[in-house]
Design an enzyme around this catalytic site. Structure first.
Site, mmCIF file in Angstrom:
data_model
loop_
_atom_site.group_PDB
_atom_site.id
_atom_site.type_symbol
_atom_site.label_atom_id
_atom_site.label_comp_id
_atom_site.label_asym_id
_atom_site.label_seq_id
_atom_site.Cartn_x
_atom_site.Cartn_y
_atom_site.Cartn_z
ATOM 1 N N GLY A 223 -97.354 -1.743 -10.340
ATOM 2 C CA GLY A 223 -98.294 -1.840 -11.449
ATOM 3 C C GLY A 223 -97.836 -2.904 -12.427
ATOM 4 C CD GLN B 121 -95.378 -4.784 -17.331
ATOM 5 O OE1 GLN B 121 -96.343 -4.294 -16.772
ATOM 6 N NE2 GLN B 121 -94.145 -4.564 -16.932
ATOM 7 C CB CYS C 80 -90.850 -0.689 -16.347
ATOM 8 S SG CYS C 80 -91.971 -1.780 -17.238
ATOM 9 C CG LEU C 81 -92.402 -5.075 -12.070
ATOM 10 C CD1 LEU C 81 -93.629 -5.882 -11.641
ATOM 11 C CD2 LEU C 81 -91.282 -5.225 -11.054
ATOM 12 C CG HIS D 163 -95.351 2.997 -16.591
ATOM 13 N ND1 HIS D 163 -94.012 3.283 -16.462
ATOM 14 C CD2 HIS D 163 -95.425 1.644 -16.726
ATOM 15 C CE1 HIS D 163 -93.317 2.150 -16.530
ATOM 16 N NE2 HIS D 163 -94.161 1.141 -16.685
ATOM 17 C CD GLU D 164 -98.334 -0.440 -15.144
ATOM 18 O OE1 GLU D 164 -98.253 -1.336 -16.000
ATOM 19 O OE2 GLU D 164 -97.422 -0.188 -14.351
ATOM 20 C CG HIS E 112 -96.598 -1.736 -20.073
ATOM 21 N ND1 HIS E 112 -95.389 -2.128 -20.600
ATOM 22 C CD2 HIS E 112 -96.329 -1.306 -18.817
ATOM 23 C CE1 HIS E 112 -94.428 -1.940 -19.689
ATOM 24 N NE2 HIS E 112 -94.979 -1.432 -18.602
HETATM 25 NI NI NI Z 1 -94.014 -0.929 -16.820
#
Ligand code: NI
Length: 170
Positions: free
Chosen positions: A46, A51, A94-95, A136-137, A140
């Site tokens: 995701g 990000q 998470c990236l 989670h997304e 962000h």
């Molecule tokens: Ni993330």
């Protein structure tokens, strides 16, 4: 199509509250295509637009098995319209917080309304990994990263490890 640099903690950009997309047009689809390329290359499941440094309420996800054909999903202006009282714990990553993982508790199920890749209104009832990942997304988009749910001590350790990792990669 392009692979974009991913913003990592503690970059203040990740605290940005993203703004809704006005319209789902070719420019936005090009961003979503680039986000998907970036997510697959990482690899991750995701990615939110912030990000890659774009403060727009847009997510891409693909929760399909590695052996299965790609199954990309696009969520524009996603809104949580219902969340279950039941909670579930997942070991999240998470990236933007590379190589750090933590158990995070969230509602086990939720309903989301959003616009799809073509700008059509959609709704989903999410459970399991989908429910966790989409919450989670969406976090962000509101400037929240999963480590924000940890104690300041654990968060500090995670941020220091990421800074060291990023420095080593430079
Ligand atoms: Ni993330």
């Amino acid at each position: 199509m392009a692979i974009l640099p991913i913003v990592t903690v503690p970059d203040p950009l990740l605290k940005t509250v993203s703004t809704p997309a006005d319209v789902v047009d070719d420019d936005l689809r090009a961003l979503m295509d680039d986000m998907l390329d970036t997510m697959y290359a990482a690899p991750g499941i995701g990615l939110a637009a912030i990000q890659v440094g774009r403060p727009i309420r847009v997510l891409v996800m693909d929760l399909s098995d590695e052996e299965a054909p790609p199954n990309p999903k696009y969520y524009v202006n996603p809104v949580i319209t219902w969340a279950s009282e039941d909670r579930a714990v997942y070991n999240e990553g998470c990236l933007s917080v590379p190589e750090q993982y933590a158990d995070i508790e969230r509602p086990a199920a939720c309903k989301i309304s959003y616009l799809d890749y073509h700008g059509a209104e959609q709704q989903i009832h999410a459970t399991g990994l989908l429910a966790t990942c989409i919450q989670h997304e969406i976090d962000h988009l509101n400037g929240v990263v999963f480590i924000d749910y940890l104690s300041s001590l654990k968060r500090g350790i995670a941020v220091r490890k990421v800074k060291k990792l990023v420095k080593e990669e430079d």
